[in-house]
Design an enzyme around this catalytic site. Sequence first.
Site, PDB file in Angstrom:
ATOM      1  N   CYS A  13       0.836  -1.207   0.000  1.00  0.00           N
ATOM      2  CA  CYS A  13       0.000   0.000   0.000  1.00  0.00           C
ATOM      3  C   CYS A  13       0.872   1.260   0.000  1.00  0.00           C
ATOM      4  O   CYS A  13       1.718   1.432   0.878  1.00  0.00           O
ATOM      5  CB  CYS A  13      -0.908   0.006   1.229  1.00  0.00           C
ATOM      6  SG  CYS A  13      -1.870   1.535   1.395  1.00  0.00           S
TER       7      CYS A  13
ATOM      8  N   CYS B  43       0.546   3.653   3.328  1.00  0.00           N
ATOM      9  CA  CYS B  43       1.152   3.275   4.599  1.00  0.00           C
ATOM     10  C   CYS B  43       2.542   3.900   4.662  1.00  0.00           C
ATOM     11  O   CYS B  43       3.302   3.829   3.687  1.00  0.00           O
ATOM     12  CB  CYS B  43       1.236   1.753   4.731  1.00  0.00           C
ATOM     13  SG  CYS B  43      -0.374   0.946   4.909  1.00  0.00           S
TER      14      CYS B  43
ATOM     15  N   ASN C 116     -14.544   8.136  -1.313  1.00  0.00           N
ATOM     16  CA  ASN C 116     -15.145   6.931  -1.877  1.00  0.00           C
ATOM     17  C   ASN C 116     -14.696   5.762  -1.018  1.00  0.00           C
ATOM     18  O   ASN C 116     -13.492   5.610  -0.773  1.00  0.00           O
ATOM     19  CB  ASN C 116     -14.678   6.688  -3.311  1.00  0.00           C
ATOM     20  CG  ASN C 116     -15.042   7.818  -4.250  1.00  0.00           C
ATOM     21  OD1 ASN C 116     -16.082   8.447  -4.106  1.00  0.00           O
ATOM     22  ND2 ASN C 116     -14.179   8.082  -5.221  1.00  0.00           N
TER      23      ASN C 116
ATOM     24  N   HIS D 227      -6.864   1.679   1.721  1.00  0.00           N
ATOM     25  CA  HIS D 227      -6.425   2.452   2.886  1.00  0.00           C
ATOM     26  C   HIS D 227      -7.394   3.622   3.090  1.00  0.00           C
ATOM     27  O   HIS D 227      -7.778   4.283   2.133  1.00  0.00           O
ATOM     28  CB  HIS D 227      -5.008   2.984   2.636  1.00  0.00           C
ATOM     29  CG  HIS D 227      -4.347   3.573   3.837  1.00  0.00           C
ATOM     30  ND1 HIS D 227      -3.258   2.987   4.449  1.00  0.00           N
ATOM     31  CD2 HIS D 227      -4.611   4.692   4.551  1.00  0.00           C
ATOM     32  CE1 HIS D 227      -2.875   3.729   5.481  1.00  0.00           C
ATOM     33  NE2 HIS D 227      -3.696   4.776   5.556  1.00  0.00           N
TER      34      HIS D 227
ATOM     35  N   HIS E 253      -8.920   6.853   3.083  1.00  0.00           N
ATOM     36  CA  HIS E 253      -8.498   8.135   2.522  1.00  0.00           C
ATOM     37  C   HIS E 253      -9.638   8.750   1.731  1.00  0.00           C
ATOM     38  O   HIS E 253     -10.599   8.081   1.370  1.00  0.00           O
ATOM     39  CB  HIS E 253      -7.286   7.951   1.600  1.00  0.00           C
ATOM     40  CG  HIS E 253      -7.620   7.329   0.270  1.00  0.00           C
ATOM     41  ND1 HIS E 253      -7.920   5.987   0.118  1.00  0.00           N
ATOM     42  CD2 HIS E 253      -7.718   7.880  -0.969  1.00  0.00           C
ATOM     43  CE1 HIS E 253      -8.187   5.724  -1.149  1.00  0.00           C
ATOM     44  NE2 HIS E 253      -8.074   6.862  -1.828  1.00  0.00           N
TER      45      HIS E 253
END
Length: 338
Positions: free
Chosen positions: A69, A72, A152, A163, A165
């Site tokens: 990811c 991260c 979203n 993640h 956001h």
Amino acid sequence: MNRHLTHLADGRELIYFDLHERDHSAKDLRDLPPRPDPSELRHDPVLDEWVAVAGHRQTRTHLPPPEECPLCPGRPWSEIPSAYDVAVFENRFPSFSGPIGRCEVVCFTDDHDASFAGLSDERAGLVMDAWVDRTRELSALDGVEQVFCFENRGAEIGITLPHPHGQIYAYPYVTPRTQRMLTVARPGSLAAVVAEERAGERVVAANDHWTAFVPRAARYPFEVHLYPHRQAPDLPSLTPEERAAFGPLYTGVLRALDGLFGVRMPYVAAWHQAPVRWGREVAYVHMELFSIRRAPEKLKYLAGSESGMGAFVNDVRPEEAASMLRAASGKMGRQITD
């Protein structure tokens, strides 16, 4: 709030927002390709609308495994070099770029497995501070006409990174939905709608400064609008007390949404605020939260009528949706209505 501005390896801005001072001396050491060419803006003369063409977005990161990811912190491929509370950076694959706007990513937490619903009141308030900061800064850029903060969530919505956001679009024009809303509005008309909804049966939750309700003509199976009690045009116009009161109400509504069917609900959370230079005297800042899930294993697809004609048909009565959300809140053992 502690605010720290730095830059990524390709020159994009990265801004850390932290509750307490952190060490953000770590640098982005990646060997990144040059930033993409600016997006293209094309006008549709049939509808008098603008369409952005951004071919470089075809190559954007798509649902990597958790260990890869890019949101991260501290990994060799991460967009964010150090641990953070909230971080905002220029999107590497923007829909709008160059002289026609800007796109930013807002990371709500550095915990990959968290969600906005699980943020503490203090952390949710920090996200609000970041939204306010970015609305102010982006509104001051040359050529920006409207700032849109949104999230979203869920594979069903079409996310490319799980993640927690959101994003911020700084449009070089006023969007069609906002144009329509502000053209229809008259001084006091939106306040009258909010006052009527606050007194009705579709209220889901409320506190001293905000009310969350399912609108009478909801377009989606589960749709909640969150309005401050005092009309204000945009997020920076809210008082500190109003900003602080939003988070506890909003996270409660999100938990109720997740509690409906016992699964994390896919949703879009969209802030509606006044354009930079137009309609501010009638605008009323608010969030519209909606999910396309209509039953445990059924989604509402925007097919012929909705996609082709923009004419919505809702499968769930708004009054029933509000009742279900209130009941879901009660089952979770935490009432979200004061």
